[in-house]
Write a protein that holds these residues in place. Structure first.
Motif, PDB file in Angstrom:
ATOM      1  N   TRP A 239      -3.053   1.999  -9.092  1.00  0.00           N
ATOM      2  CA  TRP A 239      -3.357   3.356  -8.637  1.00  0.00           C
ATOM      3  C   TRP A 239      -4.313   3.921  -9.668  1.00  0.00           C
ATOM      4  O   TRP A 239      -3.943   4.140 -10.818  1.00  0.00           O
ATOM      5  CB  TRP A 239      -2.085   4.187  -8.530  1.00  0.00           C
ATOM      6  CG  TRP A 239      -2.293   5.516  -7.884  1.00  0.00           C
ATOM      7  CD1 TRP A 239      -2.227   6.735  -8.491  1.00  0.00           C
ATOM      8  CD2 TRP A 239      -2.601   5.784  -6.511  1.00  0.00           C
ATOM      9  NE1 TRP A 239      -2.474   7.730  -7.580  1.00  0.00           N
ATOM     10  CE2 TRP A 239      -2.708   7.168  -6.349  1.00  0.00           C
ATOM     11  CE3 TRP A 239      -2.802   4.977  -5.397  1.00  0.00           C
ATOM     12  CZ2 TRP A 239      -3.003   7.775  -5.133  1.00  0.00           C
ATOM     13  CZ3 TRP A 239      -3.093   5.576  -4.192  1.00  0.00           C
ATOM     14  CH2 TRP A 239      -3.186   6.957  -4.063  1.00  0.00           C
TER      15      TRP A 239
ATOM     16  N   SER B 189       2.760   0.724  -7.620  1.00  0.00           N
ATOM     17  CA  SER B 189       1.327   0.670  -7.941  1.00  0.00           C
ATOM     18  C   SER B 189       1.068   1.226  -9.339  1.00  0.00           C
ATOM     19  O   SER B 189       0.182   0.740 -10.045  1.00  0.00           O
ATOM     20  CB  SER B 189       0.485   1.379  -6.881  1.00  0.00           C
ATOM     21  OG  SER B 189       0.955   2.678  -6.636  1.00  0.00           O
TER      22      SER B 189
ATOM     23  N   SER C 278       0.865  -1.179   0.000  1.00  0.00           N
ATOM     24  CA  SER C 278       0.000   0.000   0.000  1.00  0.00           C
ATOM     25  C   SER C 278       0.899   1.225   0.000  1.00  0.00           C
ATOM     26  O   SER C 278       2.119   1.103   0.041  1.00  0.00           O
ATOM     27  CB  SER C 278      -0.929   0.008   1.218  1.00  0.00           C
ATOM     28  OG  SER C 278      -0.257   0.469   2.362  1.00  0.00           O
ATOM     29  N   ARG C 279       0.294   2.390  -0.002  1.00  0.00           N
ATOM     30  CA  ARG C 279       1.088   3.625   0.000  1.00  0.00           C
ATOM     31  C   ARG C 279       1.330   4.145   1.407  1.00  0.00           C
ATOM     32  O   ARG C 279       1.897   5.217   1.575  1.00  0.00           O
ATOM     33  CB  ARG C 279       0.415   4.672  -0.886  1.00  0.00           C
ATOM     34  CG  ARG C 279       0.449   4.142  -2.343  1.00  0.00           C
ATOM     35  CD  ARG C 279       0.143   5.104  -3.390  1.00  0.00           C
ATOM     36  NE  ARG C 279       1.046   6.223  -3.436  1.00  0.00           N
ATOM     37  CZ  ARG C 279       0.947   7.184  -4.334  1.00  0.00           C
ATOM     38  NH1 ARG C 279      -0.010   7.160  -5.230  1.00  0.00           N
ATOM     39  NH2 ARG C 279       1.776   8.192  -4.328  1.00  0.00           N
TER      40      ARG C 279
ATOM     41  N   MET D  29      -5.852   3.358  -4.269  1.00  0.00           N
ATOM     42  CA  MET D  29      -5.309   2.030  -4.546  1.00  0.00           C
ATOM     43  C   MET D  29      -6.438   1.040  -4.775  1.00  0.00           C
ATOM     44  O   MET D  29      -7.354   0.937  -3.965  1.00  0.00           O
ATOM     45  CB  MET D  29      -4.450   1.572  -3.359  1.00  0.00           C
ATOM     46  CG  MET D  29      -3.744   0.251  -3.583  1.00  0.00           C
ATOM     47  SD  MET D  29      -2.350   0.383  -4.707  1.00  0.00           S
ATOM     48  CE  MET D  29      -1.127   1.127  -3.621  1.00  0.00           C
TER      49      MET D  29
ATOM     50  N   THR E 199       5.996  -0.703   1.386  1.00  0.00           N
ATOM     51  CA  THR E 199       5.533   0.670   1.237  1.00  0.00           C
ATOM     52  C   THR E 199       5.838   1.195  -0.160  1.00  0.00           C
ATOM     53  O   THR E 199       6.948   1.070  -0.657  1.00  0.00           O
ATOM     54  CB  THR E 199       6.154   1.594   2.305  1.00  0.00           C
ATOM     55  OG1 THR E 199       5.650   2.913   2.109  1.00  0.00           O
ATOM     56  CG2 THR E 199       7.667   1.630   2.270  1.00  0.00           C
ATOM     57  N   ASP E 200       4.829   1.748  -0.776  1.00  0.00           N
ATOM     58  CA  ASP E 200       4.942   2.336  -2.109  1.00  0.00           C
ATOM     59  C   ASP E 200       4.535   3.802  -2.019  1.00  0.00           C
ATOM     60  O   ASP E 200       3.616   4.256  -2.701  1.00  0.00           O
ATOM     61  CB  ASP E 200       4.047   1.561  -3.090  1.00  0.00           C
ATOM     62  CG  ASP E 200       4.179   2.055  -4.521  1.00  0.00           C
ATOM     63  OD1 ASP E 200       5.271   2.504  -4.906  1.00  0.00           O
ATOM     64  OD2 ASP E 200       3.173   1.994  -5.248  1.00  0.00           O
ATOM     65  N   GLU E 201       5.217   4.528  -1.149  1.00  0.00           N
ATOM     66  CA  GLU E 201       4.843   5.918  -0.882  1.00  0.00           C
ATOM     67  C   GLU E 201       4.837   6.798  -2.123  1.00  0.00           C
ATOM     68  O   GLU E 201       4.004   7.681  -2.252  1.00  0.00           O
ATOM     69  CB  GLU E 201       5.770   6.519   0.175  1.00  0.00           C
ATOM     70  CG  GLU E 201       5.537   5.964   1.557  1.00  0.00           C
ATOM     71  CD  GLU E 201       6.465   6.586   2.579  1.00  0.00           C
ATOM     72  OE1 GLU E 201       6.202   7.747   2.953  1.00  0.00           O
ATOM     73  OE2 GLU E 201       7.434   5.915   2.990  1.00  0.00           O
ATOM     74  N   ASN E 202       5.770   6.564  -3.043  1.00  0.00           N
ATOM     75  CA  ASN E 202       5.843   7.416  -4.230  1.00  0.00           C
ATOM     76  C   ASN E 202       4.964   6.918  -5.375  1.00  0.00           C
ATOM     77  O   ASN E 202       4.856   7.577  -6.406  1.00  0.00           O
ATOM     78  CB  ASN E 202       7.289   7.574  -4.693  1.00  0.00           C
ATOM     79  CG  ASN E 202       7.905   6.268  -5.153  1.00  0.00           C
ATOM     80  OD1 ASN E 202       7.216   5.260  -5.330  1.00  0.00           O
ATOM     81  ND2 ASN E 202       9.210   6.265  -5.342  1.00  0.00           N
ATOM     82  N   GLY E 203       4.352   5.749  -5.221  1.00  0.00           N
ATOM     83  CA  GLY E 203       3.423   5.235  -6.217  1.00  0.00           C
ATOM     84  C   GLY E 203       4.044   4.562  -7.426  1.00  0.00           C
ATOM     85  O   GLY E 203       3.333   4.199  -8.361  1.00  0.00           O
TER      86      GLY E 203
END
Length: 154
Positions: A106, A100, A71-72, A119, A93-97
């Motif tokens: 996304w 996804s 997830s982000r 998401m 963690t995919d904080e910057n996208g």
């Protein structure tokens, strides 16, 4: 979902910080990877999905698979989420996208007449050769972990 990401296509490479250190797609070569994307830690559906996958950790391991949820949310939030619910799956963690985005999860959503980016709850089963074996494009949480296990048994 990206039109390119269907069974038989190569899964997009990634590097992700997880609750067990940095992992890359190539780290899972030789085994199956259950890569599931979910909206947010500590929400009812996402919590149940993570608990269900965790409850079957041994069965996934026996089937030669690792489960990784993305997830982000931040890594710190993932760590609290995992500790709070005794989760045994990896959380990334995919904080910057980036991840996804490459997996087409996304996307634009709408609720109560309002549109926003969020998401999608989507799962990919990736084979030992790095190719996608199956995609669950619209996951319903109840029974999903069992469905993925059944697909691994085939």
């Amino acid at each position: 979902m990206s039109a390119d990401l269907k069974p038989g296509t190569r899964a997009p490479a990634f590097s992700v910080r997880t609750t067990a250190g940095t992992r890359r797609l190539k780290d899972f070569a030789g085994g199956h990877l259950v890569l599931y994307f979910y909206p947010k830690d500590d929400t009812p559906g996402c919590t149940q999905e993570a608990i269900d996958f965790s409850a079957h950790t041994d069965a996934f391991r026996k089937a030669g698979a690792t489960v990784l949820g993305i997830s982000r949310d931040t890594l710190a939030k993932h760590e609290k989420f995992a500790a709070k619910h005794n989760l045994t799956v990896l959380l990334g963690t995919d904080e910057n996208g980036e991840i996804s985005g490459s997996y087409g999860t996304w996307e634009e959503k709408s609720m109560y007449g309002r549109t926003y980016m969020g998401m999608a709850r989507r799962t990919f089963l990736i084979g030992p050769d790095g190719k996608i074996l199956r995609v669950w494009p619209k996951v319903k949480v109840k029974g999903h972990a069992e469905d993925v296990l059944a697909a691994l048994a085939k």
